[in-house]
Design a protein around this motif. Structure first.
Motif, short mmCIF file in Angstrom:
data_model
loop_
_atom_site.label_atom_id
_atom_site.label_comp_id
_atom_site.label_asym_id
_atom_site.label_seq_id
_atom_site.Cartn_x
_atom_site.Cartn_y
_atom_site.Cartn_z
N GLY A 24 1.48 -21.07 -1.21
CA GLY A 24 1.98 -19.84 -1.84
C GLY A 24 1.95 -18.66 -0.90
N ARG A 25 2.08 -17.48 -1.47
CA ARG A 25 2.10 -16.24 -0.67
C ARG A 25 0.94 -15.36 -1.13
N TRP A 26 0.18 -14.87 -0.16
CA TRP A 26 -0.98 -14.04 -0.49
C TRP A 26 -0.53 -12.73 -1.12
N LYS A 27 -1.25 -12.34 -2.15
CA LYS A 27 -0.93 -11.10 -2.86
C LYS A 27 -2.13 -10.17 -2.75
N ASP A 28 -1.93 -9.04 -2.06
CA ASP A 28 -3.02 -8.07 -1.94
C ASP A 28 -3.28 -7.41 -3.29
N PRO A 29 -4.55 -7.31 -3.70
CA PRO A 29 -4.86 -6.69 -4.99
C PRO A 29 -4.65 -5.18 -4.95
N ALA A 30 -4.39 -4.62 -6.10
CA ALA A 30 -4.25 -3.17 -6.19
C ALA A 30 -5.60 -2.52 -5.92
N GLN A 31 -5.57 -1.36 -5.27
CA GLN A 31 -6.80 -0.68 -4.91
C GLN A 31 -7.60 -0.27 -6.14
N ALA A 32 -6.92 0.02 -7.21
CA ALA A 32 -7.60 0.47 -8.42
C ALA A 32 -8.37 -0.67 -9.08
N THR A 33 -7.83 -1.87 -9.04
CA THR A 33 -8.45 -2.99 -9.74
C THR A 33 -9.35 -3.82 -8.83
N GLY A 34 -9.02 -3.90 -7.54
CA GLY A 34 -9.81 -4.73 -6.64
C GLY A 34 -9.53 -6.21 -6.87
N HIS A 35 -10.22 -7.03 -6.09
CA HIS A 35 -10.03 -8.49 -6.20
C HIS A 35 -11.40 -9.07 -6.55
N VAL A 64 -8.25 -17.54 5.06
CA VAL A 64 -7.23 -17.65 6.12
C VAL A 64 -5.86 -17.39 5.49
N ARG A 65 -5.25 -16.26 5.84
CA ARG A 65 -3.93 -15.92 5.30
C ARG A 65 -2.86 -16.34 6.30
#
Length: 417
Positions: free
Chosen positions: A366-377, A397-398
């Motif tokens: 798949g494709r890595w999805k950066d989390p929103a800064q407000a919600t975090g990961h 590893v992305r």
């Protein structure tokens, strides 16, 4: 210590890292004695040099000892070079004795030193040097009788029979004493080894029985927990499901009922992990991998995602049993993240083995999805927290073609039964 490192250098290759080898002590004694004898042997030529006497024989003897050490290191054999060294020593010593008074020579003391060294170094065959010394004394006595030594010399020094008898008695005394001491020490060591083996066998049997008791207790606890908790959770889920059916779609209690059902199912899934951890060989890396593989196949079948797995054979390695549940939770979180964020169609779980770590890897396309800064990961944060707590090494590893989660877990050597 430097001396220990030097001994290790001359040990045969198969014994350098295996102190339990049956012949380790035998070779260590020979090497250490030879290394100690070499510098002490140099005391003789230094003295002889200053009194203008022949000393080259001592240097030849040192060279022969070095050859013996090299044969031990290269071929794990010492009997032939040591025998050659012994014969060469007799030849060299006889030359000194012949030129310094035959049976009256002070160099006869070297034969007694040689006898003690032979018995000490070679416990199995060293006592043959007793007969070797006696034969040399007899030959020297015979040569003394046929020498052109003046008769007054014999009278002054007590006569050749007296000198022969004293030297033979000294050889018999020291040789017999040292041989018996070596035999007695070997017998005591054999008794100690026998007692140690008996103690180890007793402890092994006690540990085996205790392990069987613990396994029985674990199975009983797991069965009782499964029956009681599983039945209760199933009842809660069924009752909540019936309640949900009776409530209309917009009823304000309906979300609470749905939440009860979700939490009940989640608790049941967590209890399955706990029960597996309690009732299986959870310190076996392959057992854990098989469990994660089974979960991954069931989980990804729900979302029409292709799942595969591949594992190396990790023989005689074991995990810390306390770490197993954390590894399960980390990879459940990782598998869930693939569905939530990556949009992958293929996922692969793999396991590879190292000397001190085992690496579990979850790879997707798949494709890595950066989390929103407000919600975090929070999923990644949870995985990192579990890894730090258990001394795992977590790597994300992305890649363009997908993402890989790698967890390197410390392992130890499993004991062979």
């Amino acid at each position: 210590m430097p001396f220990d490192r030097l001994i290790t250098f001359f040990l045969p290759a198969q014994m350098r890292s295996d102190k339990t080898h049956p012949r380790y002590s035998e070779f260590r004694v020979i090497i250490s004695s030879s290394l100690l004898a070499m510098p002490l042997m140099f005391l003789f030529p230094v003295f002889l040099f200053f009194v203008d006497k022949e000393f080259i024989g001592y240097l030849i003897n040192d060279v022969l000892i070095v050859i013996t050490l090299l044969c031990i290191r290269q071929y794990a054999h010492y009997r032939i070079p040591m025998s050659i060294t012994a014969l060469a020593t007799y030849v060299i010593i006889y030359g000194w004795i012949r030129d310094s008074g035959y049976i009256y020579s002070s160099n006869l003391s070297i034969l007694h030193i040689f006898l003690l060294a032979a018995i000490w170094v070679d416990k199995k065959y060293g006592w043959w040097a007793i007969f070797g010394n006696l034969a040399v004394f007899g030959y020297i006595y015979f040569q003394t009788l046929h020498s052109s030594m003046p008769t007054p010399v014999h009278s002054i020094l007590g006569g050749p029979v007296y000198a022969l008898g004293m030297n033979c008695l000294i050889t018999i005394f020291f040789g017999g004493f040292m041989s018996y001491q070596q035999f007695d020490q070997e017998r005591d060591r054999a008794k100690i080894r026998t007692l140690q083996d008996q103690k180890i066998s007793t402890l092994d049997e006690a540990v085996k029985k205790r392990t069987e008791q613990l396994n029985t207790m674990r199975e009983t606890i797991a069965a009782d927990f499964h029956d009681e908790t599983g039945n209760m959770l199933s009842a809660i889920t069924r009752q909540a499901g019936l309640l949900k059916l009776k409530l209309h779609q917009d009823h304000q209690v309906r979300p609470i009922v749905e939440n009860i059902i979700t939490n009940s199912n989640s608790l049941y899934a967590s209890s399955k992990d706990f029960l597996w951890h309690l009732n299986h060989d959870s310190d076996d890396p392959k057992e854990l991998f098989d469990y994660l593989t089974g979960y991954g196949q069931h989980f990804y079948n729900q979302f029409d995602v292709a799942f595969s797995s591949a594992a190396e054979e990790c023989a005689l390695l074991q995990l810390d049993p306390r770490a197993t549940l954390h590894i399960i939770f980390i990879f459940k979180e990782a598998m869930t993240n693939v569905i939530r964020h990556a949009g992958a169609t293929e996922v692969k779980l793999s396991m590879s083995c190292g000397r001190e770590t085992i690496t579990y890897t979850l790879q997707d396309n798949g494709r890595w999805k950066d989390p929103a800064q407000a919600t975090g990961h929070y999923g990644i944060a949870n995985m990192e927290r579990r890894s730090q707590k258990n001394n795992f090494k977590l790597e994300l590893v992305r890649q363009i073609t997908g993402t890989a989660i790698q967890v390197m877990v410390p392992v130890s050597a499993a004991l062979q039964s």
